[in-house]
Motif scaffolding. Structure first.
Motif, PDB file in Angstrom:
ATOM      1  N   CYS A 131     -27.615  -3.444 -12.986  1.00  0.00           N
ATOM      2  CA  CYS A 131     -28.167  -2.259 -12.320  1.00  0.00           C
ATOM      3  C   CYS A 131     -27.021  -1.529 -11.640  1.00  0.00           C
ATOM      4  O   CYS A 131     -26.277  -2.135 -10.855  1.00  0.00           O
ATOM      5  N   THR A 132     -26.903  -0.243 -11.897  1.00  0.00           N
ATOM      6  CA  THR A 132     -25.754   0.485 -11.379  1.00  0.00           C
ATOM      7  C   THR A 132     -26.091   1.961 -11.189  1.00  0.00           C
ATOM      8  O   THR A 132     -27.053   2.471 -11.759  1.00  0.00           O
ATOM      9  N   SER A 133     -25.267   2.638 -10.404  1.00  0.00           N
ATOM     10  CA  SER A 133     -25.435   4.076 -10.138  1.00  0.00           C
ATOM     11  C   SER A 133     -24.087   4.754 -10.343  1.00  0.00           C
ATOM     12  O   SER A 133     -23.366   5.013  -9.381  1.00  0.00           O
ATOM     13  N   PRO A 134     -23.717   5.053 -11.593  1.00  0.00           N
ATOM     14  CA  PRO A 134     -22.375   5.564 -11.860  1.00  0.00           C
ATOM     15  C   PRO A 134     -22.130   7.002 -11.434  1.00  0.00           C
ATOM     16  O   PRO A 134     -20.989   7.373 -11.165  1.00  0.00           O
ATOM     17  N   GLU A 135     -23.164   7.833 -11.360  1.00  0.00           N
ATOM     18  CA  GLU A 135     -22.960   9.232 -10.964  1.00  0.00           C
ATOM     19  C   GLU A 135     -22.785   9.362  -9.453  1.00  0.00           C
ATOM     20  O   GLU A 135     -21.879  10.032  -8.988  1.00  0.00           O
ATOM     21  N   VAL A 136     -23.691   8.773  -8.721  1.00  0.00           N
ATOM     22  CA  VAL A 136     -23.609   8.779  -7.254  1.00  0.00           C
ATOM     23  C   VAL A 136     -23.879   7.362  -6.789  1.00  0.00           C
ATOM     24  O   VAL A 136     -25.037   6.935  -6.716  1.00  0.00           O
ATOM     25  N   HIS A 137     -22.812   6.633  -6.509  1.00  0.00           N
ATOM     26  CA  HIS A 137     -23.004   5.273  -6.047  1.00  0.00           C
ATOM     27  C   HIS A 137     -23.554   5.276  -4.630  1.00  0.00           C
ATOM     28  O   HIS A 137     -23.034   5.967  -3.750  1.00  0.00           O
ATOM     29  N   ASN A 138     -24.637   4.543  -4.452  1.00  0.00           N
ATOM     30  CA  ASN A 138     -25.262   4.409  -3.141  1.00  0.00           C
ATOM     31  C   ASN A 138     -24.907   3.014  -2.605  1.00  0.00           C
ATOM     32  O   ASN A 138     -25.250   2.016  -3.246  1.00  0.00           O
ATOM     33  N   PRO A 139     -24.100   2.934  -1.516  1.00  0.00           N
ATOM     34  CA  PRO A 139     -23.949   3.923  -0.446  1.00  0.00           C
ATOM     35  C   PRO A 139     -22.615   4.677  -0.389  1.00  0.00           C
ATOM     36  O   PRO A 139     -22.445   5.529   0.466  1.00  0.00           O
ATOM     37  N   THR A 140     -21.643   4.378  -1.238  1.00  0.00           N
ATOM     38  CA  THR A 140     -20.293   4.905  -1.015  1.00  0.00           C
ATOM     39  C   THR A 140     -20.101   6.327  -1.522  1.00  0.00           C
ATOM     40  O   THR A 140     -19.131   6.978  -1.166  1.00  0.00           O
ATOM     41  N   GLY A 141     -21.006   6.800  -2.404  1.00  0.00           N
ATOM     42  CA  GLY A 141     -20.846   8.130  -2.976  1.00  0.00           C
ATOM     43  C   GLY A 141     -19.803   8.196  -4.071  1.00  0.00           C
ATOM     44  O   GLY A 141     -19.487   9.284  -4.560  1.00  0.00           O
ATOM     45  N   LEU A 142     -19.264   7.056  -4.504  1.00  0.00           N
ATOM     46  CA  LEU A 142     -18.238   7.046  -5.541  1.00  0.00           C
ATOM     47  C   LEU A 142     -18.816   7.452  -6.894  1.00  0.00           C
ATOM     48  O   LEU A 142     -20.017   7.302  -7.157  1.00  0.00           O
TER      49      LEU A 142
END
Length: 467
Positions: free
Chosen positions: A244-255
């Motif tokens: 599970c990942t958030s490559p566009e807007v990493h939550n919480p770092t915003g990377l």
């Protein structure tokens, strides 16, 4: 100035608060109450009408929400200026849901998006639903019955780089979190499945996995996101089958994870047949790179929602399945909740096909970016990650501050923020950092004041740590 206006409910029918509101509207229309006139205090009018103060307060609240009255803290309630529809939208954006009970209190826990007209659009859509085909209000939902809704979602998603999307590839969910849950149900396999997440990650990943009695392990990150070498190591070590990942807007770092890194992650996932669940709920602007569903059509599951661009209140989420995955995804949804309530699905269709919606969503992005700039102007001298298209800021604390004490000091100032600890795994280590979300439910002046107070705390740590 005050008023000598004397209210009389007369022979009006209906709930008392509506009768009070109707009486005040009539007095304004007749010119008895002019612009700027101060209405009687709640208790005084309640006594005059022989009703409860709560009834008068509710009537005042209804008229304030409509922009007919304006409440000023410490001064009273006044007749507002008459406004055009456009001005009324501006008034709503400035005053709705303001937290005036405590002028210093501002919740920056989770993003609260600006009202740029979506409240009015939702109300209009609800009126249309009230007049819809009665069968939609009496029958169980069906797959075929939701085809027009899925078609509207597919059109809305057509500009996202997620590969070809047909309406039948989409499953409607109760928000992004529910989307993650049913996607995990569709993906997980084996007697003791393992889910991988970033070392710091959206807590909803972990909570969904916990509910499914699944082990969760963290994967180390660098400035570009998940490290492919550590990803491969964790797969070999734990037998994990889902990332599970958030490559566009990493939550919480915003990377942001660039394309080159995504391709490396896809290569590892393909070697081990690991499913890639991409959470894209926090992006407000255009995507910067192709999604995992586009890069690995056989492995990529795409989850998004309307929560950050329209409203979180509707709990409208969508999952786009990979090749060959939609049937098991549909079963997971149908076995869990039979499908969305038909009136809710119809509401989503009406909103997404409303010709005003693209401009409205652009206006939401623009307004949220305005708040982000205010935060950056106040906190830019510190170590922060930010983007105008991301509704939060990641702040690495300066020497002398640790995350726990800083969040408590901020709360003592009336400002609620999230510590990095909330995004770490139970046995993981969190950096000394905090996430500060944008709250556009308060005026930008009040938001700026909160940023200035945070800066004051940052400039005055309780201790200095050298080395």
């Amino acid at each position: 100035m005050g008023t000598m206006w004397s209210a009389d409910l007369g022979a009006k029918s209906g709930p008392k608060y509506r009768r009070v509101a109707e009486t005040i509207r009539g007095a304004i229309d007749a010119g008895t109450l002019s612009v700027g006139t101060k209405l009687p205090p709640v208790r005084e009018l309640a006594y005059q009408l022989s009703i409860t103060p709560g009834t008068v307060a509710r009537a005042y609240s209804v008229l304030t929400d409509e922009g007919i009255l304006v409440a000023e803290v410490g001064r009273g309630t006044f007749v507002a200026e008459k406004m055009t529809a456009l001005q009324d939208d501006v008034w709503s954006r400035q005053l709705h849901i303001q937290e005036e009970r405590d002028p210093k209190h501002v919740s920056l826990f989770s993003p609260r998006i600006a009202d740029m007209g979506q409240v009015a659009a939702i109300r209009e859509a609800m009126h249309k639903i009230a007049d819809c085909d009665p069968h939609k209000l009496l029958n169980y939902p069906t797959r075929d019955g939701y085809a027009p809704v899925r078609t509207a979602v597919a059109k809305w998603l057509s500009k996202a780089p997620i590969g070809p999307v047909r309406e039948r590839d989409i499953v409607l969910t109760h928000g992004g979190q529910n989307g993650l849950m049913i996607t995990m149900q569709a993906c997980l396999r084996g007697p003791s499945p393992v889910v991988m997440v970033e070392d710091l990650a959206y807590a909803g990943f972990r909570r969904a996995a916990d509910m499914l009695r699944t082990n969760v392990v963290g994967v180390a990150m660098d400035e570009h996101g998940i490290r492919p070498d550590i990803l491969e190591l964790m797969i070999r070590k734990t037998g994990a089958t889902v990332l599970c990942t958030s490559p566009e807007v990493h939550n919480p770092t915003g990377l942001f994870t660039p394309l080159e890194r995504r391709l490396e992650i896809v290569e590892v996932a393909r070697r081990h047949n690991v499913q890639l669940i991409e959470d894209d709920c926090y992006r407000l602007g255009q995507a910067q790179a192709p999604s995992y569903r586009s890069l690995a059509p056989e492995l990529g599951w795409y989850v998004t929602s309307l929560s950050k661009l329209l409203t979180p209140s509707l709990r409208a989420g969508f999952v786009v399945a990979p090749e060959g995955g939609v049937n098991i995804l549909r079963r997971a949804a149908e076995y869990s909740f039979f499908g969305l309530a038909q009136p809710m699905a119809e509401l989503i269709r009406i909103l997404l096909t409303d010709p005003r919606m693209p401009q409205l969503m652009d206006d939401v992005r623009t307004e949220m970016a305005r708040y982000v700039r205010v935060a950056v102007n106040a906190l830019g001298g510190f170590d922060i990650n930010w983007s105008p298209d991301v509704p939060f800021i990641w702040l690495r604390l300066p020497a002398g501050w640790r995350a726990g004490p800083f969040t408590r000091a901020a709360e003592a100032e009336g400002i609620q923020i999230r510590s990095a600890d909330e995004f770490a795994l139970r046995d993981g280590r969190a950096p000394h950092a905090v996430r500060i979300a944008v709250n556009a439910h308060v005026s930008i002046r009040k938001f700026e004041d909160a940023m200035v107070r945070l800066r004051g705390l940052l400039d005055n740590p309780p201790e200095q740590i050298s080395g």
